[in-house]
Scaffold this active site. Sequence first.
Site, short mmCIF file in Angstrom:
data_model
loop_
_atom_site.label_atom_id
_atom_site.label_comp_id
_atom_site.label_asym_id
_atom_site.label_seq_id
_atom_site.Cartn_x
_atom_site.Cartn_y
_atom_site.Cartn_z
N MET A 30 0.59 -1.25 0.08
CA MET A 30 -0.27 -0.43 0.24
C MET A 30 0.32 1.34 -0.13
O MET A 30 0.25 2.07 0.47
CB MET A 30 -0.56 0.18 1.26
N GLY A 31 2.02 1.30 -0.27
CA GLY A 31 2.86 2.65 -0.60
C GLY A 31 3.89 2.37 0.97
O GLY A 31 3.29 2.05 1.93
N LEU A 33 6.85 3.24 1.10
CA LEU A 33 7.53 1.64 1.80
C LEU A 33 9.48 1.78 2.53
O LEU A 33 9.67 3.24 2.77
CB LEU A 33 8.06 1.72 0.59
N GLY A 36 11.49 -2.93 5.59
CA GLY A 36 10.10 -4.01 5.60
C GLY A 36 9.81 -4.57 4.29
O GLY A 36 10.10 -5.70 3.57
N HIS A 37 9.03 -3.25 3.13
CA HIS A 37 8.72 -3.54 2.25
C HIS A 37 10.47 -3.66 0.79
O HIS A 37 10.19 -4.76 0.93
CB HIS A 37 8.07 -2.42 1.79
N GLN A 61 -9.77 -2.48 2.16
CA GLN A 61 -9.01 -3.46 3.83
C GLN A 61 -9.70 -2.39 4.69
O GLN A 61 -9.50 -2.89 5.27
CB GLN A 61 -8.13 -3.67 3.28
N GLY A 147 5.14 -10.17 4.66
CA GLY A 147 5.69 -8.99 5.56
C GLY A 147 5.19 -10.91 6.49
O GLY A 147 4.22 -11.23 6.81
N LYS A 149 4.83 -10.01 9.88
CA LYS A 149 4.25 -8.82 10.25
C LYS A 149 3.20 -9.30 10.69
O LYS A 149 2.59 -9.47 11.39
CB LYS A 149 4.73 -7.95 10.46
N SER A 185 6.12 -0.87 10.45
CA SER A 185 4.73 -0.59 9.70
C SER A 185 5.04 0.69 9.25
O SER A 185 5.34 1.98 10.10
CB SER A 185 3.25 -0.67 10.66
O1 PAF Z 1 -0.15 -5.67 3.82
C1 PAF Z 1 0.20 -5.32 3.03
O2 PAF Z 1 0.29 -3.66 2.34
C2 PAF Z 1 -1.68 -4.91 1.81
O3 PAF Z 1 -2.50 -5.43 3.41
C3 PAF Z 1 -1.72 -5.40 0.24
C4 PAF Z 1 -1.13 -7.45 1.08
C5 PAF Z 1 -1.10 -4.90 -0.07
C6 PAF Z 1 -3.68 -5.90 -0.10
O4 PAF Z 1 -3.73 -4.52 -0.37
#
Ligand code: PAF
Length: 279
Positions: A30-31, A33, A36-37, A61, A147, A149, A185
């Site tokens: 979800m950007g 970043l 972790g990403h 979500q 991840g 987490k 996070s």
């Molecule tokens: O973990 C996340 O950032 C989000 O839940 C994901 C997996 C990109 C889905 O929108």
Amino acid sequence: MKVLAKSLLLQKIALKHLKNGDEIGLVPTMGALHRGHVSLIDKSVKNNDVTIVSIFVNPTQFSPGEDFLQYPRSLEKDLFVCKKSHVDYVFVPNVNEMFSANHKTFVEVKELQDILCGKFRTGHFRGVATMVAKLFNISFADKAYFGMKDFQQLKILEKMAKDLNFRTKIIACPTVREKDGLALSSRNAYLSFEERDLSACINKILKQAASEFKNKDLNSILKAAEVKLQKIPNLKIEYIQAVNSKDLSSINKNSEFCCLVLAVRLGKTRLIDNVLMRK
Ligand code: PAF
């Protein structure tokens, strides 16, 4: 590196790579970043011919009243990070591209979506599973990186991929932490200076509890952890629980593979963390 906004175009490109015999790695995000990403991206780049990173703050979500509007957005910086990490394609759709006003189809992973975080975030995992299913179909990925987490998310996506026969293999990657133990996070950015200091205790308490798992009764371990957490100012426990680390099912005293999972609110910030434990 190519930045794409249209799913049909990415699908065409991905199909070409697939026909070419290229291994495709997908890193859904979800950007905002962080390291972790980057650890997920690095793994994908190392182990695939092509890496696709998606950046999309998925409205489906977020439950009503959650932080969809405040969620950190830093596209320019994210693209820089992707470029530096040798990503091949960044998929940056807008909301209408992913969820048009006429969107009717959702993926639900029954039971697993309703426990732990699902109790507090109605519809959250339905939104996650739907988004990730769409990304799997758009990217033809061989592997997708998540991840640990977000342990419940990981288990739900593993179950979804199995139940719906997706070709994509889910790769679980270790949680990346700050030096003092706080799990990275994007939401950590919400913590005040004082809260950031206090947040380091959460992982320490979890680790201490996990270290006692072999020798002590689980209920007394959980109770002791709860008491310690309750002493942290402005912290509210949503849950702290031990579950089977294979499938989130309940455990009994003979269970071998467990995961101690928790969610708390520190001030206004919701934090989750977990540790694996073994008898
Ligand atoms: O973990 C996340 O950032 C989000 O839940 C994901 C997996 C990109 C889905 O929108």
